[in-house]
Design a protein around this motif. Sequence first.
Motif, PDB file in Angstrom:
ATOM      1  N   LEU A  19      25.328  16.472   8.978  1.00  0.00           N
ATOM      2  CA  LEU A  19      25.233  16.561  10.429  1.00  0.00           C
ATOM      3  C   LEU A  19      26.119  17.712  10.885  1.00  0.00           C
ATOM      4  O   LEU A  19      27.324  17.713  10.631  1.00  0.00           O
ATOM      5  CB  LEU A  19      25.665  15.255  11.090  1.00  0.00           C
ATOM      6  N   VAL A  20      25.516  18.681  11.540  1.00  0.00           N
ATOM      7  CA  VAL A  20      26.202  19.901  11.952  1.00  0.00           C
ATOM      8  C   VAL A  20      26.584  19.816  13.424  1.00  0.00           C
ATOM      9  O   VAL A  20      25.753  19.512  14.275  1.00  0.00           O
ATOM     10  CB  VAL A  20      25.301  21.131  11.716  1.00  0.00           C
ATOM     11  N   ASP A  21      27.850  20.097  13.701  1.00  0.00           N
ATOM     12  CA  ASP A  21      28.324  20.274  15.064  1.00  0.00           C
ATOM     13  C   ASP A  21      28.198  21.766  15.337  1.00  0.00           C
ATOM     14  O   ASP A  21      28.983  22.568  14.838  1.00  0.00           O
ATOM     15  CB  ASP A  21      29.782  19.814  15.187  1.00  0.00           C
ATOM     16  N   GLY A  22      27.176  22.143  16.069  1.00  0.00           N
ATOM     17  CA  GLY A  22      26.886  23.555  16.301  1.00  0.00           C
ATOM     18  C   GLY A  22      25.411  23.794  16.062  1.00  0.00           C
ATOM     19  O   GLY A  22      24.573  23.220  16.741  1.00  0.00           O
ATOM     20  N   GLU A  23      25.105  24.610  15.040  1.00  0.00           N
ATOM     21  CA  GLU A  23      23.717  24.985  14.784  1.00  0.00           C
ATOM     22  C   GLU A  23      23.470  25.121  13.298  1.00  0.00           C
ATOM     23  O   GLU A  23      24.286  25.695  12.575  1.00  0.00           O
ATOM     24  CB  GLU A  23      23.425  26.307  15.493  1.00  0.00           C
ATOM     25  N   ASP A  27      21.201  18.982  13.315  1.00  0.00           N
ATOM     26  CA  ASP A  27      22.216  19.220  14.356  1.00  0.00           C
ATOM     27  C   ASP A  27      21.902  18.495  15.667  1.00  0.00           C
ATOM     28  O   ASP A  27      22.507  18.789  16.694  1.00  0.00           O
ATOM     29  CB  ASP A  27      22.412  20.718  14.597  1.00  0.00           C
ATOM     30  N   GLU A  28      20.951  17.564  15.632  1.00  0.00           N
ATOM     31  CA  GLU A  28      20.548  16.789  16.798  1.00  0.00           C
ATOM     32  C   GLU A  28      19.947  17.641  17.912  1.00  0.00           C
ATOM     33  O   GLU A  28      19.966  17.276  19.074  1.00  0.00           O
ATOM     34  CB  GLU A  28      21.712  15.940  17.336  1.00  0.00           C
ATOM     35  N   ARG A  29      19.400  18.806  17.523  1.00  0.00           N
ATOM     36  CA  ARG A  29      18.809  19.710  18.507  1.00  0.00           C
ATOM     37  C   ARG A  29      17.529  20.313  17.941  1.00  0.00           C
ATOM     38  O   ARG A  29      17.367  20.430  16.737  1.00  0.00           O
ATOM     39  CB  ARG A  29      19.793  20.828  18.868  1.00  0.00           C
ATOM     40  N   THR A  30      16.634  20.698  18.836  1.00  0.00           N
ATOM     41  CA  THR A  30      15.451  21.462  18.469  1.00  0.00           C
ATOM     42  C   THR A  30      15.179  22.451  19.590  1.00  0.00           C
ATOM     43  O   THR A  30      15.257  22.094  20.773  1.00  0.00           O
ATOM     44  CB  THR A  30      14.227  20.560  18.191  1.00  0.00           C
ATOM     45  N   GLY A  87      16.684  21.196   9.634  1.00  0.00           N
ATOM     46  CA  GLY A  87      16.169  20.971  10.971  1.00  0.00           C
ATOM     47  C   GLY A  87      15.834  19.514  11.203  1.00  0.00           C
ATOM     48  O   GLY A  87      15.376  18.807  10.295  1.00  0.00           O
ATOM     49  N   ASP A  88      16.059  19.064  12.419  1.00  0.00           N
ATOM     50  CA  ASP A  88      15.857  17.663  12.782  1.00  0.00           C
ATOM     51  C   ASP A  88      14.396  17.251  12.755  1.00  0.00           C
ATOM     52  O   ASP A  88      14.048  16.201  12.203  1.00  0.00           O
ATOM     53  CB  ASP A  88      16.437  17.402  14.175  1.00  0.00           C
ATOM     54  N   VAL A  89      13.519  18.057  13.355  1.00  0.00           N
ATOM     55  CA  VAL A  89      12.115  17.688  13.442  1.00  0.00           C
ATOM     56  C   VAL A  89      11.476  17.706  12.054  1.00  0.00           C
ATOM     57  O   VAL A  89      10.717  16.802  11.693  1.00  0.00           O
ATOM     58  CB  VAL A  89      11.366  18.583  14.457  1.00  0.00           C
ATOM     59  N   ILE A 121      14.123  10.532  17.129  1.00  0.00           N
ATOM     60  CA  ILE A 121      14.365  11.530  16.076  1.00  0.00           C
ATOM     61  C   ILE A 121      15.843  11.529  15.713  1.00  0.00           C
ATOM     62  O   ILE A 121      16.203  11.490  14.532  1.00  0.00           O
ATOM     63  CB  ILE A 121      13.889  12.932  16.523  1.00  0.00           C
ATOM     64  N   ARG A 122      16.721  11.556  16.726  1.00  0.00           N
ATOM     65  CA  ARG A 122      18.157  11.589  16.467  1.00  0.00           C
ATOM     66  C   ARG A 122      18.590  10.399  15.618  1.00  0.00           C
ATOM     67  O   ARG A 122      19.275  10.560  14.611  1.00  0.00           O
ATOM     68  CB  ARG A 122      18.958  11.616  17.774  1.00  0.00           C
ATOM     69  N   GLU A 123      18.180   9.202  16.002  1.00  0.00           N
ATOM     70  CA  GLU A 123      18.577   8.010  15.254  1.00  0.00           C
ATOM     71  C   GLU A 123      18.027   8.023  13.835  1.00  0.00           C
ATOM     72  O   GLU A 123      18.714   7.651  12.887  1.00  0.00           O
ATOM     73  CB  GLU A 123      18.110   6.744  15.990  1.00  0.00           C
ATOM     74  N   THR A 124      16.788   8.463  13.672  1.00  0.00           N
ATOM     75  CA  THR A 124      16.157   8.477  12.353  1.00  0.00           C
ATOM     76  C   THR A 124      16.845   9.466  11.426  1.00  0.00           C
ATOM     77  O   THR A 124      17.166   9.123  10.283  1.00  0.00           O
ATOM     78  CB  THR A 124      14.650   8.820  12.475  1.00  0.00           C
TER      79      THR A 124
END
Length: 191
Positions: free
Chosen positions: A126-130, A74-77, A54-56, A86-89
């Motif tokens: 890095l996941v494209d999707g979930e 996945d660049e999402r929360t 998870g990103d967060v 968050i995305r850049e980090t």
Amino acid sequence: MTRDDDRAATATDDEPLLVLPDDLRHELKEPMGPIETDADRLLKAVDGPLIAVGDVVTYHLLEAGRPPDVAVVDERTKRKTVDEEIRETVTEETTLEVANPPAELSAAMIEALVDALARDEPTTILVDGEEDLVALPAIVAAPEGASVVYGQPDEGMVHVKVADDHREAMRDLLERFEGDTERFWSLLEGC
């Protein structure tokens, strides 16, 4: 092998391997371990490899000064794009990129997870999707005593200290997914 070659080598096998059946969704709502809201306090209980899903969660661990050995983002929360900081980090040190559709575990995702766990250096996938379901195979594949940390929406970070009872519970749960469980287990062999 260059980083781009590494990414391409892993991202080719993205067909569905396991799919979460609707009747199991309620079982995934309960946290699999204690919930912590403070990354520093959580990290005091970590004494082996650290896997973040998870990103967060990954962001908080990085901000606390402890890069995960394996991070899956996945660049999402909560189904929304994370903020730019968050995305850049969390994607700054991306090593592997894979496709993994929502409510599924693709072969590429499992191969990337196994690859990342075998590496000596910190690895970000890095996941494209979930990436939500990756905590389940991570608990099965991680070494004894490793920590798998994932987010519990609106509550905090769930910390699972990997032991045989956790692995067994995740194996039982994953066996109830739809799809090619035989191939799934063969991809996790050796973990």
